[in-house]
Scaffold this active site. Structure first.
Site, mmCIF file in Angstrom:
data_model
loop_
_atom_site.group_PDB
_atom_site.id
_atom_site.type_symbol
_atom_site.label_atom_id
_atom_site.label_comp_id
_atom_site.label_asym_id
_atom_site.label_seq_id
_atom_site.Cartn_x
_atom_site.Cartn_y
_atom_site.Cartn_z
ATOM 1 N N ASP A 105 -10.034 -1.177 11.000
ATOM 2 C CA ASP A 105 -9.428 -0.021 10.341
ATOM 3 C C ASP A 105 -8.990 -0.424 8.945
ATOM 4 O OD1 ASP A 105 -8.588 2.604 10.110
ATOM 5 O OD2 ASP A 105 -6.605 2.188 10.937
ATOM 6 N N TYR B 168 -7.570 0.969 4.859
ATOM 7 C CA TYR B 168 -6.321 1.535 4.309
ATOM 8 C C TYR B 168 -6.661 2.006 2.892
ATOM 9 C CZ TYR B 168 -1.110 1.247 3.842
ATOM 10 O OH TYR B 168 0.226 1.497 3.707
ATOM 11 N N HIS C 272 -2.084 7.616 0.486
ATOM 12 C CA HIS C 272 -1.476 7.225 1.757
ATOM 13 C C HIS C 272 -0.752 5.885 1.624
ATOM 14 C CE1 HIS C 272 -0.903 6.593 6.051
ATOM 15 N NE2 HIS C 272 -1.491 5.422 5.944
ATOM 16 N N ARG D 19 8.969 0.300 2.205
ATOM 17 C CA ARG D 19 9.547 -0.694 1.282
ATOM 18 C C ARG D 19 10.131 0.028 0.071
ATOM 19 N NH1 ARG D 19 4.485 -2.321 2.469
ATOM 20 N NH2 ARG D 19 3.826 -1.502 0.459
ATOM 21 N N GLU E 207 -3.401 9.587 12.563
ATOM 22 C CA GLU E 207 -3.953 9.336 11.234
ATOM 23 C C GLU E 207 -5.318 9.996 11.173
ATOM 24 O OE1 GLU E 207 -3.627 5.063 10.475
ATOM 25 O OE2 GLU E 207 -1.556 5.380 9.804
ATOM 26 N N GLU F 284 -8.821 10.191 9.908
ATOM 27 C CA GLU F 284 -9.697 9.189 9.303
ATOM 28 C C GLU F 284 -11.165 9.550 9.529
ATOM 29 O OE1 GLU F 284 -8.703 5.125 9.895
ATOM 30 O OE2 GLU F 284 -6.572 5.517 10.253
ATOM 31 N N ASP G 118 -6.568 7.804 14.473
ATOM 32 C CA ASP G 118 -5.916 6.518 14.712
ATOM 33 C C ASP G 118 -4.465 6.787 15.114
ATOM 34 O OD1 ASP G 118 -5.074 3.894 14.719
ATOM 35 O OD2 ASP G 118 -4.904 3.762 12.534
ATOM 36 N N ARG H 191 4.909 4.809 15.095
ATOM 37 C CA ARG H 191 5.506 4.287 13.856
ATOM 38 C C ARG H 191 6.698 3.369 14.109
ATOM 39 N NH1 ARG H 191 1.284 4.917 10.661
ATOM 40 N NH2 ARG H 191 0.643 7.096 10.490
ATOM 41 N N GLN I 50 5.268 0.077 15.281
ATOM 42 C CA GLN I 50 4.577 -0.498 14.115
ATOM 43 C C GLN I 50 5.570 -1.101 13.118
ATOM 44 O OE1 GLN I 50 2.363 2.458 11.932
ATOM 45 N NE2 GLN I 50 1.594 1.014 10.414
ATOM 46 N N TYR J 299 5.059 -5.231 12.533
ATOM 47 C CA TYR J 299 3.907 -5.451 11.655
ATOM 48 C C TYR J 299 4.041 -6.623 10.686
ATOM 49 C CZ TYR J 299 5.522 -3.482 7.149
ATOM 50 O OH TYR J 299 6.143 -3.262 5.961
ATOM 51 N N LYS K 224 -0.747 0.454 17.339
ATOM 52 C CA LYS K 224 -2.038 1.102 17.091
ATOM 53 C C LYS K 224 -2.996 0.975 18.276
ATOM 54 C CE LYS K 224 -1.650 1.839 12.501
ATOM 55 N NZ LYS K 224 -1.978 3.104 11.831
ATOM 56 N N THR L 107 -7.462 5.020 20.210
ATOM 57 C CA THR L 107 -8.071 5.554 18.991
ATOM 58 C C THR L 107 -9.140 6.540 19.450
ATOM 59 O OG1 THR L 107 -7.774 3.395 17.930
ATOM 60 C CG2 THR L 107 -9.267 4.944 16.846
ATOM 61 N N THR M 250 -6.096 6.302 6.831
ATOM 62 C CA THR M 250 -5.623 7.684 6.706
ATOM 63 C C THR M 250 -6.080 8.303 5.405
ATOM 64 O OG1 THR M 250 -3.661 6.974 7.864
ATOM 65 C CG2 THR M 250 -3.574 9.149 6.823
ATOM 66 N N GLU N 67 3.902 11.215 6.772
ATOM 67 C CA GLU N 67 3.873 11.683 5.385
ATOM 68 C C GLU N 67 4.234 13.162 5.293
ATOM 69 O OE1 GLU N 67 0.277 9.834 3.106
ATOM 70 O OE2 GLU N 67 -0.181 9.796 5.247
#
Ligand code: MN
Length: 379
Positions: A98, A100, A105, A114, A171, A173, A205, A209, A212, A216, A225, A229, A316, A330
């Site tokens: 997968d 990114y 996104h 962050r 997600e 995708e 996906d 959260r 994750q 992560y 994840k 899927t 995503t 989001e």
């Protein structure tokens, strides 16, 4: 009326009727062409596209021409009504990766995960960031998704707890299915994308959260994840999307030579995300920063080989406007700004019983749908 599934599309899948053996079919309008019965070739009498996909680009083109002739000129063919068939996993997933690749996104998630640093990490515009997922839990559209359980640590608690995810998300995708393999030790250049990639599907996906966010760092997504899927049942051949090819957005800084493309493989696909029948987002695939040819070149740049059935997903798909975001984290901005639904209810993350459907198309070529319903956690 062929409604997105006319002669310009002709996607491949695996079907069965009334419990007989699953085999390869091609969707044409509201019917399924029985390939083994029509062409008399046993390679299509198998419950997977893999043997056919392994035959390579020249054979894919030859079969597509024959099918187009048969259906376009009304030659003898075995067709079944779509409503009478059961659809299965279209191929056996080898490895699953997968990416990114949406700048919007990655920027949105960077801002939420962050908040005190630059939203994009320093590597993001130099390489298509990705991770290896779990191929054994790629499931066909319609499979119920049991709410995953795991460790999660809310910001206001000092230690983690264990239990059902409270921030279950999706997600939106696009997935790319590898047909022709490549030898170990030999990188695949961007120019060989169409020699290796057989076709395209839609991917959900599913993402927990809270699991994750806690797990992560520093090695990336894992149990948040890998529980499931979902993919759409019809694999649209790359040939059907030749006209959808568009330039990717301007790439600055210019990527390293192995990631450059003479004619970029951006794709002008229109996607849609529905929650319980209500459209909540329309992500535009053309906005994706990295092309699938660049993803393929990066995935093999170290000499990693490709296997028939490898699936890699775009990451995503999110566009610049709020109603183009391809995930609930989001759309509801991490839970701060709940979505309002037509029945008066609101959503931040998914509730048990929610049904999520992703659809996609380019012009009159439909990618079909991938759907799934959230089931309560197991005790
Ligand atoms: Mn993803």
């Amino acid at each position: 009326m062929t409604d997105g599934f006319g002669l310009g599309n002709l996607p491949y899948g695996v079907f069965s009727i009334a419990g007989d053996a699953p085999r390869v079919g091609v969707r044409f309008g509201d019917e399924v062409l029985d390939l083994a019965a029509t062409l008399g070739d046993p390679i299509f009498a198998t419950p997977s596209l893999n043997p056919f996909m392994a035959q390579g680009r020249a054979r894919w083109t030859e079969v597509r021409e024959r099918i187009t002739d048969i259906l376009g000129n009304g030659h003898q063919a075995t067709l079944h009504p779509l409503g009478a068939v059961r659809l299965h996993m279209p191929f056996e997933v080898a490895d699953y990766v997968d990416f990114y690749a949406s700048e919007e996104h990655a920027t949105n998630l960077g801002r939420m995960f962050r908040p005190d640093s630059a939203p994009l990490l320093p590597n993001w515009k130099h390489l298509p960031v990705g991770y290896h997922g779990r191929s054994g839990t790629v499931v066909p559209s319609g499979t119920g998704i049991v709410r995953p359980t795991g460790q999660r640590k809310p910001p206001d608690q000092e230690t983690p707890g264990f239990g059902p995810s409270r921030r279950l998300d999706v997600e939106v995708e696009v997935g790319f299915v590898v047909g022709a393999p490549s030898p170990l030790g030999e990188p695949v250049p961007t120019s060989a994308f169409a020699d290796h990639v057989f076709g395209v599907c839609l991917v959900n996906d599913w993402s927990a959260r809270d699991i994750q966010a806690w797990e992560y760092v520093p090695l990336g997504p894992f149990l948040g994840k890998s529980f499931a899927t979902s993919i759409s049942p019809w694999i649209v051949p790359l040939d059907a999307l030749a006209g959808a090819r568009v330039p990717t957005p301007a790439q600055d800084p210019q990527p390293l030579p192995y990631l450059r493309e003479e004619e970029p493989w951006g794709l002008d696909l229109s996607l849609a995300l529905r929650l319980n029948g209500h459209t909540v987002s329309r992500p535009p695939y053309a906005a994706m920063y990295w092309s699938p040819a660049q993803m393929l070149a990066h995935m093999t740049a170290n000499g990693a080989s490709l296997r028939t059935g490898d699936l890699y997903a775009s990451g995503t798909v999110s566009g610049p406007s709020p109603d183009q975001r391809g995930s609930f984290i989001e759309l509801a901005w991490g839970g701060q700004d709940p979505l309002k639904l037509p029945d008066g209810s609101t959503r931040t993350f998914l509730e048990d019983g929610d049904e999520v459907t992703i659809s996609g198309s380019w012009g009159d070529v439909s990618l079909g749908e991938v759907t799934g319903r959230v089931l309560p956690p197991r005790r």
